[in-house]
Design a protein around this motif. Structure first.
Motif, PDB file in Angstrom:
ATOM      1  N   ALA A 155       3.576 -22.820 -29.682  1.00 32.84           N
ATOM      2  CA  ALA A 155       3.872 -24.316 -29.491  1.00 32.84           C
ATOM      3  C   ALA A 155       4.150 -24.882 -30.867  1.00 32.84           C
ATOM      4  O   ALA A 155       3.659 -24.584 -31.904  1.00 32.84           O
ATOM      5  CB  ALA A 155       2.892 -24.890 -29.022  1.00 32.84           C
ATOM      6  N   SER A 156       5.224 -26.148 -30.917  1.00 31.49           N
ATOM      7  CA  SER A 156       5.796 -26.511 -31.864  1.00 31.49           C
ATOM      8  C   SER A 156       6.141 -27.868 -31.467  1.00 31.49           C
ATOM      9  O   SER A 156       6.522 -28.274 -30.127  1.00 31.49           O
ATOM     10  CB  SER A 156       6.786 -25.935 -32.675  1.00 31.49           C
ATOM     11  N   GLY A 157       6.404 -28.869 -32.451  1.00 34.23           N
ATOM     12  CA  GLY A 157       7.111 -30.173 -32.059  1.00 34.23           C
ATOM     13  C   GLY A 157       5.977 -31.159 -31.504  1.00 34.23           C
ATOM     14  O   GLY A 157       6.631 -32.179 -31.254  1.00 34.23           O
ATOM     15  N   GLY A 158       4.826 -30.889 -31.820  1.00 34.34           N
ATOM     16  CA  GLY A 158       3.918 -31.978 -31.335  1.00 34.34           C
ATOM     17  C   GLY A 158       2.698 -31.787 -31.918  1.00 34.34           C
ATOM     18  O   GLY A 158       2.374 -30.832 -32.665  1.00 34.34           O
ATOM     19  N   THR A 159       1.551 -32.725 -31.525  1.00 30.90           N
ATOM     20  CA  THR A 159       0.166 -32.531 -32.039  1.00 30.90           C
ATOM     21  C   THR A 159      -0.684 -31.819 -31.005  1.00 30.90           C
ATOM     22  O   THR A 159      -0.737 -32.301 -29.876  1.00 30.90           O
ATOM     23  CB  THR A 159      -0.409 -33.785 -32.453  1.00 30.90           C
ATOM     24  N   PHE A 160      -1.067 -30.820 -31.478  1.00 31.80           N
ATOM     25  CA  PHE A 160      -1.766 -29.914 -30.616  1.00 31.80           C
ATOM     26  C   PHE A 160      -3.493 -30.180 -30.733  1.00 31.80           C
ATOM     27  O   PHE A 160      -3.725 -29.243 -31.719  1.00 31.80           O
ATOM     28  CB  PHE A 160      -1.489 -28.666 -30.309  1.00 31.80           C
ATOM     29  N   GLY A 161      -4.094 -30.857 -29.922  1.00 31.42           N
ATOM     30  CA  GLY A 161      -5.793 -30.793 -30.145  1.00 31.42           C
ATOM     31  C   GLY A 161      -6.327 -30.324 -29.086  1.00 31.42           C
ATOM     32  O   GLY A 161      -6.086 -29.105 -28.779  1.00 31.42           O
ATOM     33  N   PRO A 162      -7.000 -31.121 -28.203  1.00 30.73           N
ATOM     34  CA  PRO A 162      -7.968 -30.223 -27.153  1.00 30.73           C
ATOM     35  C   PRO A 162      -7.182 -30.302 -26.029  1.00 30.73           C
ATOM     36  O   PRO A 162      -7.270 -30.900 -25.058  1.00 30.73           O
ATOM     37  CB  PRO A 162      -9.136 -31.339 -26.967  1.00 30.73           C
ATOM     38  N   VAL A 163      -6.397 -29.464 -25.862  1.00 32.55           N
ATOM     39  CA  VAL A 163      -5.251 -29.043 -24.470  1.00 32.55           C
ATOM     40  C   VAL A 163      -5.766 -27.476 -24.322  1.00 32.55           C
ATOM     41  O   VAL A 163      -5.821 -26.680 -24.967  1.00 32.55           O
ATOM     42  CB  VAL A 163      -4.031 -29.404 -24.868  1.00 32.55           C
ATOM     43  N   ALA A 164      -5.859 -27.645 -22.895  1.00 32.31           N
ATOM     44  CA  ALA A 164      -5.730 -25.996 -22.316  1.00 32.31           C
ATOM     45  C   ALA A 164      -4.436 -25.456 -22.356  1.00 32.31           C
ATOM     46  O   ALA A 164      -3.406 -26.345 -22.162  1.00 32.31           O
ATOM     47  CB  ALA A 164      -6.547 -26.390 -20.890  1.00 32.31           C
ATOM     48  N   MET A 165      -4.429 -24.308 -22.181  1.00 35.89           N
ATOM     49  CA  MET A 165      -3.251 -23.525 -21.922  1.00 35.89           C
ATOM     50  C   MET A 165      -3.236 -22.663 -20.991  1.00 35.89           C
ATOM     51  O   MET A 165      -4.304 -22.099 -20.595  1.00 35.89           O
ATOM     52  CB  MET A 165      -2.431 -22.879 -23.205  1.00 35.89           C
ATOM     53  N   GLY A 166      -2.033 -22.153 -20.351  1.00 35.40           N
ATOM     54  CA  GLY A 166      -2.111 -21.292 -19.050  1.00 35.40           C
ATOM     55  C   GLY A 166      -0.843 -20.349 -19.149  1.00 35.40           C
ATOM     56  O   GLY A 166       0.121 -20.662 -19.828  1.00 35.40           O
ATOM     57  N   TRP A 167      -0.894 -19.344 -18.199  1.00 34.35           N
ATOM     58  CA  TRP A 167       0.281 -18.652 -17.848  1.00 34.35           C
ATOM     59  C   TRP A 167       0.426 -18.802 -16.813  1.00 34.35           C
ATOM     60  O   TRP A 167      -0.353 -18.290 -15.774  1.00 34.35           O
ATOM     61  CB  TRP A 167      -0.100 -17.098 -18.456  1.00 34.35           C
ATOM     62  N   PHE A 168       1.619 -18.681 -16.206  1.00 33.28           N
ATOM     63  CA  PHE A 168       1.957 -18.589 -14.989  1.00 33.28           C
ATOM     64  C   PHE A 168       3.002 -17.603 -14.680  1.00 33.28           C
ATOM     65  O   PHE A 168       3.825 -17.167 -15.586  1.00 33.28           O
ATOM     66  CB  PHE A 168       2.714 -19.891 -14.169  1.00 33.28           C
ATOM     67  N   ARG A 169       3.496 -16.961 -13.557  1.00 34.14           N
ATOM     68  CA  ARG A 169       4.678 -16.204 -13.287  1.00 34.14           C
ATOM     69  C   ARG A 169       5.414 -16.485 -12.074  1.00 34.14           C
ATOM     70  O   ARG A 169       4.835 -16.939 -11.326  1.00 34.14           O
ATOM     71  CB  ARG A 169       3.946 -14.571 -13.267  1.00 34.14           C
ATOM     72  N   GLN A 170       6.501 -15.980 -11.984  1.00 36.93           N
ATOM     73  CA  GLN A 170       7.266 -16.287 -10.803  1.00 36.93           C
ATOM     74  C   GLN A 170       8.310 -15.006 -10.630  1.00 36.93           C
ATOM     75  O   GLN A 170       9.337 -14.664 -11.323  1.00 36.93           O
ATOM     76  CB  GLN A 170       8.478 -17.376 -11.163  1.00 36.93           C
ATOM     77  N   ALA A 171       8.126 -14.441  -9.445  1.00 40.59           N
ATOM     78  CA  ALA A 171       8.903 -13.095  -9.395  1.00 40.59           C
ATOM     79  C   ALA A 171       9.908 -13.589  -8.494  1.00 40.59           C
ATOM     80  O   ALA A 171       9.926 -14.668  -7.850  1.00 40.59           O
ATOM     81  CB  ALA A 171       7.962 -12.150  -8.101  1.00 40.59           C
ATOM     82  N   SER A 172      11.038 -12.776  -8.390  1.00 42.90           N
ATOM     83  CA  SER A 172      12.251 -13.086  -7.711  1.00 42.90           C
ATOM     84  C   SER A 172      12.205 -13.391  -6.334  1.00 42.90           C
ATOM     85  O   SER A 172      11.266 -12.717  -5.553  1.00 42.90           O
ATOM     86  CB  SER A 172      13.248 -11.965  -8.077  1.00 42.90           C
ATOM     87  N   GLY A 173      12.517 -14.731  -5.994  1.00 43.17           N
ATOM     88  CA  GLY A 173      12.689 -15.219  -4.643  1.00 43.17           C
ATOM     89  C   GLY A 173      11.126 -15.582  -4.076  1.00 43.17           C
ATOM     90  O   GLY A 173      10.777 -15.956  -3.075  1.00 43.17           O
ATOM     91  N   LYS A 174      10.131 -15.759  -5.161  1.00 45.26           N
ATOM     92  CA  LYS A 174       8.971 -16.308  -4.929  1.00 45.26           C
ATOM     93  C   LYS A 174       8.402 -17.511  -5.571  1.00 45.26           C
ATOM     94  O   LYS A 174       9.017 -17.999  -6.420  1.00 45.26           O
ATOM     95  CB  LYS A 174       7.704 -15.084  -4.882  1.00 45.26           C
TER      96      LYS A 174
END
Length: 124
Positions: A24-43
């Motif tokens: 991550a870049s371009g901002g101030t990152f303090g107490p933030v949660a982060m996550g991963w998502f995924r998208q399969a083709s057609g879903k």
């Protein structure tokens, strides 16, 4: 201004492993949660994993629990997703996201910033 750049995707055989990174870049990152998502083709895009601002809490979708591990290095503004025992059904574009609150969430709408995604393809 805020940018998230995923890397580490690729083609692997079933049973193999990959580690995804999101810087991550371009901002101030303090107490933030982060996550991963995924998208399969057609879903629909689906939740994979999340981590709280200090790494104290992690969440995993049932489909990846026990196989994937999320972690973060706040000094590097980076979140990781270690994926083991990959299955063909894990094939998808994986997206990193930032929630502007410190605690984890599993709903897509709770995340404000998104990367462009990295392709993970698992062959049988």
């Amino acid at each position: 201004q805020v940018q998230l750049v995923e890397s580490g995707g690729g083609l692997v055989q079933a049973g193999g492993s990959l580690r995804l990174s999101c810087a991550a870049s371009g901002g101030t990152f303090g107490p933030v949660a982060m996550g991963w998502f995924r998208q399969a083709s057609g879903k629909e895009r689906e939740f994979v994993s999340a981590i709280s601002w200090n790494g104290g809490t992690t969440n995993y979708a049932d489909s990846v629990k026990g196989r994937f591990t999320i972690s973060r290095d706040n000094a590097k503004n980076t979140v990781y997703l270690r994926m083991n025992s990959l299955k063909p059904e894990d094939t998808a574009v994986y997206y990193c996201a930032v929630r502007t609150k410190p605690l984890t969430a599993t709903t897509l709408s709770e995340y404000a910033y998104w990367g462009q995604g990295t392709q993970v393809t698992v062959s049988s």
